[in-house]
Scaffold this active site. Structure first.
Site, PDB file in Angstrom:
ATOM      1  N   THR A 471     -19.051 -45.481  92.426  1.00 15.31           N
ATOM      2  CA  THR A 471     -18.562 -44.286  91.745  1.00 15.31           C
ATOM      3  C   THR A 471     -19.668 -43.430  91.157  1.00 15.31           C
ATOM      4  OG1 THR A 471     -18.239 -45.832  89.952  1.00 15.31           O
ATOM      5  CG2 THR A 471     -16.284 -45.126  91.135  1.00 15.31           C
ATOM      6  N   LEU A 618     -20.056 -35.088  83.905  1.00 14.48           N
ATOM      7  CA  LEU A 618     -21.345 -35.719  83.641  1.00 14.48           C
ATOM      8  C   LEU A 618     -22.312 -35.559  84.809  1.00 14.48           C
ATOM      9  CD1 LEU A 618     -19.886 -38.937  81.992  1.00 14.48           C
ATOM     10  CD2 LEU A 618     -20.956 -36.984  80.834  1.00 14.48           C
ATOM     11  N   GLU A 693      -9.653 -41.049  88.999  1.00 10.57           N
ATOM     12  CA  GLU A 693      -8.358 -41.190  89.675  1.00 10.57           C
ATOM     13  C   GLU A 693      -7.588 -39.886  89.779  1.00 10.57           C
ATOM     14  OE1 GLU A 693      -7.184 -45.669  88.309  1.00 10.57           O
ATOM     15  OE2 GLU A 693      -7.450 -44.182  86.746  1.00 10.57           O
TER      16      GLU A 693
END
Ligand code: FAD
Ligand code: SF4
Lengths: 729, 328
Positions: A471, A618, A693
């Site tokens: 991720t 981020l 998600e």
């Protein structure tokens, strides 16, 4: 030294906006990417330990009865076989996410077809597999068990439901009403890396190289399963080849490997075969959802109903939280939401990417499309009209919510105004249609710890047992530390996936980035404070950039300030009052163009756009990748993915990647993603919310709605395979 | 994997000898090795034929093509002659599997690949093909991908190949080096057996019989098409496929060579369908009649019922495409 931070008040100081390094938010590459694509990142089952033995799990051939190993001795005597293990500590199924204790341990009775009931250990993988094929499992005294949720015993989950106002009345009084039932099938996470563990004992201490998402819980679960103290267990998972929820909880192969390693006195690897991944790791529950929408002449909702049926094995507490975001996405005085859990003997149901919203919002959004059609209102406009001012059930404010902007900006970027009338645009054999859906996902902050060490040379190291499941955790934690400490990205080393390091939130529920990121932020804040103290200035006056501190018109390098010392701080974040004070969630909107073949019913997604708001982004690249992945998952959910159960015994019939159809490249069109600028002070001091998600929370609905726009066919039974489409063409 | 002997064949007769008693040929291995891992197939001896000289694609004297049994699916699909004169074959090949698999897969192996029936692959399930007499798990199970034509009460498996469907439409023949020593040529249609009550017997080949080549007859006039309908855009087996070579002369159908995939235990060709089309002016009604004949005996088993109306739609679309313009 541990610096504790509890999220009790909104973080309005927005410190990251005042930092100078310019790393946070930047679309930086994942530092471990080159290792992964060149095959040099070592995954769980790739450690070539000396004297490594191999175990193969053996399945129950039915869903009921006492397990008997009919030819155990003969198998134990086969060439290369070291042990045949049938141990009461073997797991029936994986632990649910954050369980923190062992799941059901019962290898003596079959509960579902495919359940691991024994392990064969051998010199090589091939020996083990052959012996596992040879081991005859007999089931004695079995009785027929329910496998169909539609006819099985039901346990209402009343704590998840709600009955507010009078929905029945709202439905009768409505100018436009929709009352429809949809079905979604079970899904498998099917991560690229099959689940695998290597267990190795050193005396009474166990090291497990595993493929897991939440190590601090997994360690306790493993210790509990084996009946030993967690201090004796170390889990290593520096690289994880995808999880999507299926690696949240400790799974059978880890316990089997640990028992086998103890018994044989050798390190033992147990890796699942692809069929085993399909039939023993967590499935997403199938759902049956009845949606009722009651609206006035302008499409304003007076009532919302969602009655869902999901399933799980007897004894499992997890019930697919279908209603989760329906509670707050749209307005409507009268609300009745209910969840029923059917007890069936299919493999265990648990978290699969965005449990709840992935199916709950998808279906709600299909029903909204039906309402838009019934009311003759543009689907985007219908959503806009029903954005509630406050949480429609609790009356709480939203922490931040750029939902309307996502709808508007997404519609603009996509060219929604060009949407054809239903079944009106045709190119040769192909019907063309547009569809849209909203996206919504709850946001959660979890307890998490990380240690940051600033070395005398001015480089930094971040250490936590946090995982990177593909991720981008390695990337973003380095970016946050670099930003706070004024270091270029390559001056920050990030070490993850080791339970000897400070325990993190783990990866799951989209909370990993904000939670573990905050722990790094808190540690860095403490380091900044100490640097400021050394310099005798206020921390807020200190600008750190490129390894230098600027203050009072002076500049000093970090090395000069540190004078040979290192500064190590542990950051420890705890969720606090802000999670209760406001409604926290992420929002977005999907827009899709499909072409549906008028002859064959085949659907091709031609283009897809998503606009999302998830607080501070981020890393624009990894965030975008998460959205892409979610939307691609949505394509699979809409068109092809379905665990096909045999109605007679509940086994997964299509347990391979040839017949469980995830989207391939040819199914995935150009996808565009827009990340809306947002700061959520209530969510975390980073002002970031979870994004992992959000991309799947409604995406499939947009596609099925587009199929309707193209053809006039409503498919209410996911996935919209060609047979269901031609049935209506 | 069960232990097995390995023999590297040096010549066709050596291969035949080695395979005649309990040996199994391995070519690309893309199907066989998977089945061996699952122990659905458990050969005592593997006879590796990949060193045999069967990789050539040669022109036959009468304008046809002789395709060696080891020619890869990729090489065959990209052969300039095939692309020009037998495009239906090239397209069928390219619609199958993935580039990586096509690089490995061979012409002979493709013809003899086993069914994708999920119950055949799962040893906990009954399957008459894998274990004669054990029953058919698919009949009342999840049979979405299985057959509606040519089945029996014992087995409803489909033959999964795309390539073979095109070859069937082209009237290909297989060249076989019999274990006994002689070489034979057989129409492709005669290679395959219907399941009847022996679904474990899929072809007329005896142990040791080696397919050495496939022979395409000379190209014929007409338009060609391969249409494959599947559950995703690529990398999925055909639910229904149609290979067609169709010619219209003087406003009437002069040729209609048709074969179907995804519907039956073998690549399916029905001469009655073709006869009904020949000599008739193309029309929707005519295509419907052809579909009626094709599907007269079709029988669904629940999850695969949809293949019957789907086959009708696809046949009609293919015939429309290939006769359009020419009819005027
Ligand atoms: C995931 C997946 C997807 C696929 N999708 C498709 C698809 O969409 N369409 C499609 O058509 N195919 C598809 N395939 C199947 C693929 O085309 C076949 O596996 C391949 O063609 C087999 O060729 P091979 O040379 O590898 O055969 P092998 O695996 O080597 O052999 C297959 C069988 O043929 C026998 N054999 C091989 N050569 C000879 C010979 N010369 N004489 C006698 N017997 C012989 C072997 O003994 C064995 O029984 C797919 C396969 C996979 C794994
Ligand atoms: S259809 Fe044929 S291959 Fe499939 S289970 Fe039945 S007998 Fe076996």
């Amino acid at each position: 030294m541990t610096e504790q931070f509890k999220m009790d008040a909104p973080a309005t100081d927005r410190r990251l906006d005042g930092m100078a390094q310019g790393l946070v938010g930047a679309p930086l590459d994942r530092p471990e990417g080159p290792l992964k694509v060149s095959g040099t990142a070592t995954y769980a089952d790739e450690y070539r330990l000396e004297n490594l033995a191999h175990g193969m799990l053996v399945r129950a051939p039915g869903n009921s009865g006492r397990v008997r190993l009919a030819n155990r001795d003969a198998v134990a005597a086969m060439p290369g076989v070291l042990a045949v293990i049938h141990d009461p500590r073997l797991l029936r199924n994986p632990a649910q996410g954050t369980a923190n204790k062992a799941p059901v341990q019962d290898a003596n009775e079959a509960h579902y077809l495919g359940q691991p009931v024994a392990l064969v250990v051998a010199e090589s993988f091939e020996h083990a597999r052959h012996a596992a094929h040879a081991l005859k499992i007999e089931l004695e005294g079995g009785t027929p068990r329910p496998v169909d949720p539609e006819t099985a015993a039901i346990e209402p989950q009343s704590s998840k439901g709600l009955d507010q106002g009078d929905l029945d009345r709202a439905m009768t009084e409505a100018v436009h009403a929709v009352d429809v039932t949809y079905r979604t099938p079970s899904h498998s996470s099917a991560p690229m890396e099959p689940h695998a563990s290597i267990a190795q004992w050193d005396g009474e201490n166990l090291t497990l190289r595993g493929s897991y998402q939440m190590l601090k819980y997994n360690r306790n679960e493993l210790a509990d399963a084996l009946g030993i103290h967690p201090d004796r267990v170390r889990i290593l998972a520096p690289y994880v080849g995808g999880g999507f929820g299926s690696k949240l909880g400790l799974a059978p192969e880890a316990v089997a490997a640990a028992i086998a390693a103890k018994e044989t006195g050798r390190p033992v690897s147990v890796a699942l075969t692809r069929p085993q991944v399909f039939e023993t790791t967590m499935r997403r529950s199938e759902t049956r959802q009845r949606i009722r929408l009651a609206a006035d002449a302008e499409g304003r909702l007076a009532g919302i109903g969602q009655a869902a049926l999901v399933s799980n094995l007897p004894g499992e507490v997890f019930a697919e939280p279908v209603l989760q975001a329906t509670h707050f996405l749209y307005a409507g005085e009268n609300r009745r939401l209910s969840l029923d859990l059917a007890r069936v003997h299919r493999l265990c149901a648990g978290s699969v990417r965005a449990p709840g919203e992935a199916v709950g919002i998808t279906v709600l959004e299909c029903a909204m499309d039906e309402l838009a059609e019934a009311a003759g209102i543009d689907p985007v406009e219908l959503r806009r009209r029903n954005i509630p001012e406050k949480d429609p059930e609790s009356g709480k404010e939203f922490s931040s919510r750029r939902f309307r902007e996502a709808l508007d900006s997404g519609a603009e970027a996509f060219g929604w105004s060009d949407r054809p009338a239903t079944r009106s645009r045709r190119e040769g054999e192909w019907w063309i249609g547009y569809g849209m859906a909203s996206a919504a996902r709850v946001n959660v902050l979890m307890e998490s710890r990380a240690r940051v060490t600033l070395a005398p040379d001015g480089s930094a190291k971040v250490e936590t047992d946090m995982t990177d499941i593909g991720t981008g955790t390695y990337a973003i934690l380095g970016q946050i530390a670099g930003e706070m400490l004024g270091l270029p990205r390559d001056r920050v080393e990030v070490v993850l996936g080791d339970t000897d390091l400070p325990p993190a939130s783990g990866s799951g529920g989209s909370w990993g980035a904000a939670s573990s990121g905050t722990s790094v932020y808190v540690a860095c804040q403490a380091i900044r404070a100490q640097l400021a103290e050394r310099l005798g200035v206020a921390e807020t006056e200190l600008t750190l950039k490129d390894g230098q501190a600027v203050f009072d018109n002076r500049t000093e390098t970090l090395a000069e300030i540190l004078k040979g010392d290192e500064i190590a701080k542990e950051g420890h974040v705890l969720p606090g009052d802000t999670s209760k004070a406001v409604r926290q969630a992420t929002f977005g909107a999907y827009f899709v163009e499909v072409a549906v073949n008028g002859v064959t019913g085949e659907t091709r997604v031609r283009r897809m756009h998503g606009s999302f708001a998830a607080g501070r982004i981020l890393n624009a690249k990894t965030a975008r990748s998460q959205c892409l992945g979610g939307m691609i998952f949505g394509i699979g959910m809409a068109l092809t993915e379905e665990l096909a159960f045999d109605d007679r015994d509940g086994h997964v019939a299509n347990h391979n990647l040839a017949e469980y159809h995830i989207p391939v490249n040819a199914d995935v069109p150009q996808i565009t993603v827009e990340l809306l600028e947002e700061r959520d002070d209530w969510a975390s001091p980073l002002q970031a919310k979870g994004i992992g998600e959000l991309g799947i929370c409604g995406a499939a609905g947009a596609i099925v709605n587009a199929i309707h726009n193209a053809t006039g066919v409503r498919v209410r039974d996911f996935p919209a395979t060609l047979d269901k489409v031609i049935a209506g063409l | 994997m069960r232990p097995f002997d390995y023999h590297r064949a040096t010549a066709p007769d050596d291969a035949a000898r080695a395979a005649a008693s309990g040996g199994t040929f391995i070519a690309g291995g893309t199907n066989l090795v998977d089945l061996m891992k699952l122990e659905v197939m458990a050969p005592e001896r593997l006879v590796d034929i990949t060193r045999l000289d069967m990789r050539g694609i040669e022109e036959t004297g009468d304008g046809g093509l002789r395709i060696g049994a080891l020619v890869s699916n990729t090489d065959l699909a990209n052969d300039a002659r095939v692309r020009r004169d037998w495009p239906v074959l090239s397209r069928a090949l390219l619609s199958g599997a993935t580039q990586q698999l096509r690089n490995k897969a061979t012409t002979g192996g493709n013809l003899l690949q086993r069914t994708r029936c999920l119950y055949f692959y799962d040893r906990a399930m009954p399957c008459n093909k894998r274990e004669p007499g054990s029953g058919c798990g698919a009949m009342e199970g999840f049979n979405r991908i299985l057959a509606v034509l040519g089945t029996s009460d014992h087995c409803i498996a489909t033959h999964p190949s795309d390539m073979a469907v095109a070859m069937m439409a082209l009237g290909a023949e297989v060249e076989i080096a019999r274990a006994g020593g002689n070489t034979e040529r057989l129409p492709l249609d005669d290679l395959y057996l219907l399941p009847g009550d022996t679904p474990e017997r899929e072809t007329v080949l005896a142990p040791g019989d080696l397919i050495t080549a496939v022979i395409l007859p000379a190209p014929v006039a007409g338009r060609q098409s391969y249409r494959k309908v599947r559950d995703r855009a690529s990398y999925a087996f055909a639910l229904v496929s149609v290979a067609a070579v169709v010619a219209v002369e003087d406003g009437k159908v002069a040729r209609a060579d048709l074969a179907f995939g995804g519907l039956a235990p073998k690549p399916w060709r029905d001469k009655d369908v073709e006869a009904a089309l020949l000599g008739q002016p193309p029309s929707e009604a005519l295509f419907d009649k052809a579909a009626d004949i094709l599907l007269a005996k079709a029988q669904g088993h629940g999850a695969n019922d949809f293949k019957i109306p789907l086959a009708r739609r696809v046949l009609s679309a293919v015939l429309t495409e290939l006769t359009e313009g020419a009819a005027a």
